[in-house]
Structure formats: structure tokens, C-alpha cells
Design a protein around this motif. Structure first.
Motif, PDB file in Angstrom:
ATOM      1  N   PHE A  23       0.722  -1.186   0.223  1.00  0.00           N
ATOM      2  CA  PHE A  23      -0.017  -0.089  -0.036  1.00  0.00           C
ATOM      3  C   PHE A  23       0.733   1.221   0.076  1.00  0.00           C
ATOM      4  O   PHE A  23       0.645   2.091  -0.926  1.00  0.00           O
ATOM      5  CB  PHE A  23      -0.960  -0.049   1.269  1.00  0.00           C
ATOM      6  CG  PHE A  23      -1.974  -1.077   1.375  1.00  0.00           C
ATOM      7  CD1 PHE A  23      -2.384  -1.836   0.254  1.00  0.00           C
ATOM      8  CD2 PHE A  23      -2.371  -1.431   2.405  1.00  0.00           C
ATOM      9  CE1 PHE A  23      -3.169  -3.004   0.261  1.00  0.00           C
ATOM     10  CE2 PHE A  23      -3.377  -2.383   2.373  1.00  0.00           C
ATOM     11  CZ  PHE A  23      -3.720  -3.138   1.335  1.00  0.00           C
ATOM     12  N   PHE A  24       1.872   1.386   0.979  1.00  0.00           N
ATOM     13  CA  PHE A  24       2.657   2.828   1.006  1.00  0.00           C
ATOM     14  C   PHE A  24       3.390   2.778  -0.562  1.00  0.00           C
ATOM     15  O   PHE A  24       3.543   3.765  -0.787  1.00  0.00           O
ATOM     16  CB  PHE A  24       3.719   2.285   2.183  1.00  0.00           C
ATOM     17  CG  PHE A  24       4.746   3.354   2.249  1.00  0.00           C
ATOM     18  CD1 PHE A  24       4.292   4.521   2.883  1.00  0.00           C
ATOM     19  CD2 PHE A  24       6.105   3.112   1.703  1.00  0.00           C
ATOM     20  CE1 PHE A  24       5.337   5.486   3.072  1.00  0.00           C
ATOM     21  CE2 PHE A  24       6.908   3.978   1.979  1.00  0.00           C
ATOM     22  CZ  PHE A  24       6.360   5.174   2.543  1.00  0.00           C
ATOM     23  N   GLY A  25       3.853   1.545  -0.904  1.00  0.00           N
ATOM     24  CA  GLY A  25       4.714   1.853  -2.305  1.00  0.00           C
ATOM     25  C   GLY A  25       3.865   2.450  -3.346  1.00  0.00           C
ATOM     26  O   GLY A  25       4.323   2.998  -4.147  1.00  0.00           O
ATOM     27  N   ILE A  26       2.452   1.643  -3.470  1.00  0.00           N
ATOM     28  CA  ILE A  26       1.791   2.087  -4.493  1.00  0.00           C
ATOM     29  C   ILE A  26       1.044   3.639  -4.267  1.00  0.00           C
ATOM     30  O   ILE A  26       1.128   4.471  -5.184  1.00  0.00           O
ATOM     31  CB  ILE A  26       0.389   1.406  -4.458  1.00  0.00           C
ATOM     32  CG1 ILE A  26       0.977  -0.172  -4.999  1.00  0.00           C
ATOM     33  CG2 ILE A  26      -0.727   1.841  -5.394  1.00  0.00           C
ATOM     34  CD1 ILE A  26      -0.226  -1.084  -4.883  1.00  0.00           C
ATOM     35  N   VAL A  27       0.993   3.948  -2.946  1.00  0.00           N
ATOM     36  CA  VAL A  27       0.482   5.453  -2.934  1.00  0.00           C
ATOM     37  C   VAL A  27       1.582   6.459  -3.149  1.00  0.00           C
ATOM     38  O   VAL A  27       1.262   7.459  -3.868  1.00  0.00           O
ATOM     39  CB  VAL A  27       0.019   5.556  -1.228  1.00  0.00           C
ATOM     40  CG1 VAL A  27      -0.019   7.243  -1.052  1.00  0.00           C
ATOM     41  CG2 VAL A  27      -1.203   4.955  -1.081  1.00  0.00           C
ATOM     42  N   ILE A  28       2.931   5.989  -2.729  1.00  0.00           N
ATOM     43  CA  ILE A  28       4.034   7.061  -3.020  1.00  0.00           C
ATOM     44  C   ILE A  28       4.200   7.089  -4.556  1.00  0.00           C
ATOM     45  O   ILE A  28       4.401   8.026  -5.153  1.00  0.00           O
ATOM     46  CB  ILE A  28       5.156   6.594  -2.424  1.00  0.00           C
ATOM     47  CG1 ILE A  28       5.044   6.742  -0.955  1.00  0.00           C
ATOM     48  CG2 ILE A  28       6.479   7.442  -2.914  1.00  0.00           C
ATOM     49  CD1 ILE A  28       4.782   8.022  -0.338  1.00  0.00           C
ATOM     50  N   ALA A  29       4.268   5.782  -5.450  1.00  0.00           N
ATOM     51  CA  ALA A  29       4.269   5.597  -6.793  1.00  0.00           C
ATOM     52  C   ALA A  29       3.281   6.655  -7.489  1.00  0.00           C
ATOM     53  O   ALA A  29       3.481   7.175  -8.396  1.00  0.00           O
ATOM     54  CB  ALA A  29       4.570   4.366  -7.144  1.00  0.00           C
ATOM     55  N   ILE A  30       1.914   6.518  -7.228  1.00  0.00           N
ATOM     56  CA  ILE A  30       0.972   7.236  -7.789  1.00  0.00           C
ATOM     57  C   ILE A  30       0.951   8.735  -7.637  1.00  0.00           C
ATOM     58  O   ILE A  30       1.016   9.517  -8.547  1.00  0.00           O
ATOM     59  CB  ILE A  30      -0.510   6.719  -7.377  1.00  0.00           C
ATOM     60  CG1 ILE A  30      -0.535   5.111  -7.722  1.00  0.00           C
ATOM     61  CG2 ILE A  30      -1.529   7.394  -7.856  1.00  0.00           C
ATOM     62  CD1 ILE A  30      -1.956   4.300  -7.342  1.00  0.00           C
ATOM     63  N   GLN A  31       1.295   9.136  -6.330  1.00  0.00           N
ATOM     64  CA  GLN A  31       1.477  10.428  -6.115  1.00  0.00           C
ATOM     65  C   GLN A  31       2.671  11.006  -6.816  1.00  0.00           C
ATOM     66  O   GLN A  31       2.584  12.068  -7.137  1.00  0.00           O
ATOM     67  CB  GLN A  31       1.641  10.635  -4.495  1.00  0.00           C
ATOM     68  CG  GLN A  31       0.102  10.327  -3.808  1.00  0.00           C
ATOM     69  CD  GLN A  31      -0.758  11.170  -4.236  1.00  0.00           C
ATOM     70  OE1 GLN A  31      -0.783  12.337  -4.569  1.00  0.00           O
ATOM     71  NE2 GLN A  31      -2.248  10.758  -4.218  1.00  0.00           N
ATOM     72  N   THR A  32       3.671  10.312  -6.887  1.00  0.00           N
ATOM     73  CA  THR A  32       4.820  11.016  -7.580  1.00  0.00           C
ATOM     74  C   THR A  32       4.561  10.917  -9.086  1.00  0.00           C
ATOM     75  O   THR A  32       5.238  12.020  -9.601  1.00  0.00           O
ATOM     76  CB  THR A  32       5.974  10.281  -7.287  1.00  0.00           C
ATOM     77  OG1 THR A  32       5.726   8.738  -7.643  1.00  0.00           O
ATOM     78  CG2 THR A  32       6.557  10.245  -5.906  1.00  0.00           C
ATOM     79  N   LYS A  33       3.787  10.029  -9.689  1.00  0.00           N
ATOM     80  CA  LYS A  33       3.450  10.583 -11.143  1.00  0.00           C
ATOM     81  C   LYS A  33       2.284  11.326 -11.473  1.00  0.00           C
ATOM     82  O   LYS A  33       2.313  12.211 -12.463  1.00  0.00           O
ATOM     83  CB  LYS A  33       3.236   8.885 -11.493  1.00  0.00           C
ATOM     84  CG  LYS A  33       4.285   8.120 -11.692  1.00  0.00           C
ATOM     85  CD  LYS A  33       3.892   6.717 -12.233  1.00  0.00           C
ATOM     86  CE  LYS A  33       5.325   5.682 -12.191  1.00  0.00           C
ATOM     87  NZ  LYS A  33       4.724   4.536 -12.800  1.00  0.00           N
ATOM     88  N   SER A  34       1.271  11.452 -10.637  1.00  0.00           N
ATOM     89  CA  SER A  34      -0.006  12.054 -11.000  1.00  0.00           C
ATOM     90  C   SER A  34       0.001  13.137 -10.265  1.00  0.00           C
ATOM     91  O   SER A  34      -1.003  14.135 -10.595  1.00  0.00           O
ATOM     92  CB  SER A  34      -1.099  11.066 -10.791  1.00  0.00           C
ATOM     93  OG  SER A  34      -1.300  10.816  -9.560  1.00  0.00           O
TER      94      SER A  34
END
Length: 324
Positions: free
Chosen positions: A220-231
Motif C-alpha cells: 500500500f505504501f509503495g503504491i501510494v507514493i508511486a501514484i502520487q509522484t507520477k500524477s
């Protein structure tokens, strides 16, 4: 004339009855009150409540999708021994682990032969000592490390949220966590910093946390950071929601553990009774029970008992294992 008067009276009576049926009967029968109640129940919810419900539904759908993706990933991908050693926090190489496992197998075989066991029984003991025991220890260390990680992760996410709200960049907030957090969270966040320092994007570096710590919360933590840094978007709000989800999952896990402690205690008592009785009988009358490992029939019965006890313990463990 009389017929016309009767017809006029009948029509007047019908007209009055129809008007009474239309205007007076609903008031007396309560149909208007029932219709108003139905309308109030069917009335749409306020916009804020509807938005909150939609947001909660989307969050549940996202969490369910992430769990499905994780389950499929675990089924499709076989974890190699080197990755399992990293997940358990053991600095051994796979070769060293295999050598130590072989040594334990030889020691178990030799000890079984020294106490007068048969070749079949000694082979079983060697297999358990060389193959089962090291991997059980590896699994135990992995679970203990994951439990310590999950215990400290919500507080670390809160520290990152407060740092972002105070104006710090995400990378600096992660540095603060890596400097002050306990192990193994400190080591995992230091690995994120080192990976980002060699040129990997921060979102991808956080997404790789799941490979070293295979728990849903790390995913969950990795996906949230990855999505926020891209979008883009409000990262502090997204991490705040993630912190709430992590704490709710932690409470649920503790509640499940408390509710299943009775079953676990029963399984432990039932599983420990045969070895305890066997030990007490051996201490009181050793010749009576020595037939189990000196006679071929006794050895076969002993192997069958071990297999059936293992199956029973495995079934009881599955009955009290809750996945959420």
C-alpha cells in the motif's frame, strides 16, 4: 317526475361520494402520512454524506483490488532462497544456508542411529533436521521481522505526513524516519534512500519495498507514493488516509488474535499431550514404551502417529488462520 328526482338524487349522492373518496378518505386512512414517510425514506442523502460514502466505497474497492493483485503475485511468483533470506533479515548466502542445513541433517541422522533407531527412522530425523528445521526457523524470523515492521509503520507514515505539512520534501521526510525509526523499519527506509541515491525514482524505490517486506501494508505504501509522484495531488492527505487504514488493519489483526487465542491454546494443549505422556511413561517404565523405537512394528506405529498428529495440528492451524 319521481323517476327524474330519483336519478338526480342518485347522481348527487355519487358525486358527493366521489368527492369524499378523493379528498376525505386519504386523510382518514393515513395514506398521505404513509406516502410522506416513504418519500422521506426515499429522499436522497445529503451531498456530504453521499460523497463520504462514495469515497469509502472507492477506498474499499482499491484495497480489495490491491489484495487480489498481491494474492495473484504470490501465487504466480516463486520466492527464491536468496530473497527469503533477505526477507528474514539473515545475512547468509544461499550456499551457506544449504551447507548449514546439510550439517544439521547429518547430525540428526547420527544422533538417531546412536540411540538405536532404524535406518528409516534416522532418515526421517535427518530430513526433519536438515530440511524442515532450517526453513521453519527462516519462516519464524521472517514473521517476527514483519510483525516488528508493521508495528512501527503507522507511526512512520504519520511522521512523513507531519513533515510534508511542515513544508519538507518527501525525500527529507523519509530521511527523518530512517534516522529515528527502530529496526527493521530503519533498514528498509535506508534501503529506499540508497536506491534513490543511485538514480532510481523515489516512487519506484518505494514500490520495491514490497520485495523485501512482503506484507500488504508495504505494498500500500509503495503504491501510494508511486501514484502520487507520477500524477501529483495532495500527498499528505493520501498518506493520512493510508495511516488510518494501517491502524485499522492493525486493530483488526489484534482483535482476531484475541478471539482465536482460545483455539490456539486448545491446539497447543492437545498437541503437547502425546509427547508429555510418552515422556512420563518412559521415565516411569522405560522398557514398556521402548518397543516403539526398537521394534519395527513400533517404529511404524510411531511414524504413523507423528504423521496423524502433524495433520491434525495443520488442520487446526488452518481453522484459526484468518486472512483479511
Amino acid at each position: 317526475m319521481k323517476l327524474q328526482a330519483l336519478a338526480f338524487a342518485f347522481l348527487a349522492t355519487a358525486a358527493v361520494g366521489g368527492l369524499a373518496w378523493v379528498f376525505i378518505y386519504p386523510l382518514l386512512s393515513g395514506e398521505q402520512k404513509a406516502a410522506s414517510r416513504r418519500a422521506s425514506v426515499a429522499k436522497p442523502e445529503p451531498a456530504a454524506r453521499q460523497a463520504d460514502r462514495n469515497q469509502r466505497t472507492r477506498r474499499e474497492q482499491v484495497e480489495g483490488s490491491l489484495k487480489d493483485l498481491e494474492a495473484r503475485r504470490l501465487k504466480e511468483k516463486k520466492v527464491p532462497l536468496s530473497a527469503r533470506l533477505v526477507q528474514a533479515g539473515v545475512s547468509w548466502s544461499p550456499r551457506k544456508f544449504m551447507i548449514i542445513s546439510g550439517i544439521l541433517g547429518v547430525i540428526g541422522f547420527a544422533m538417531a542411529m546412536m540411540i538405536g533407531g532404524s535406518l528409516l527412522g534416522a532418515g526421517g530425523v535427518a530430513f526433519a533436521a536438515g530440511f524442515g528445521l532450517p526453513r521453519w526457523g527462516l519462516s519464524y524470523l521472517k514473521k517476527r521481522r514483519e510483525k516488528a515492521f508493521l508495528k512501527a509503520l503507522p507511526d512512520a507514515v504519520d511522521v512523513i505526513v507531519r513533515g510534508i505539512k511542515a513544508g519538507l520534501p518527501l525525500f527529507d521526510s523519509i530521511k527523518v524516519v530512517a534516522a529515528d525509526a527502530p529496526e527493521p523499519l530503519k533498514g528498509e527506509f535506508m534501503a529506499i534512500i540508497e536506491t534513490q541515491a543511485i538514480g532510481m525514482p523515489l516512487g519506484e524505490a518505494c514500490a520495491r519495498l514490497f520485495e523485501r517486506m512482503p506484507v500488504p501494508e508495504a505494498n500500500f505504501f509503495g503504491i501510494v507514493i508511486a501514484i502520487q509522484t507520477k500524477s501529483g495531488g495532495n500527498l499528505s492527505e493520501a498518506l493520512g488516509n493510508l495511516s488510518k487504514v494501517l491502524r485499522d488493519r492493525k486493530k483488526m489483526a489484534e482483535k482476531i488474535q484475541a478471539m482465536s487465542m482460545e483455539a490456539k491454546a486448545s491446539a497447543g494443549i492437545i498437541g503437547s499431550l502425546p509427547p508429555i505422556v510418552m515422556l512420563l511413561v518412559y521415565l516411569s517404565t522405560p522398557d514398556y514404551i521402548a518397543l516403539l523405537w526398537t521394534h519395527p512394528t513400533g517404529q511404524l506405529m510411531l511414524c504413523g502417529c507423528v504423521i496423524w498428529m502433524s495433520i491434525g495440528i495443520f488442520v487446526m492451524k488452518k481453522m484459526i488462520n484468518f486472512d483479511f
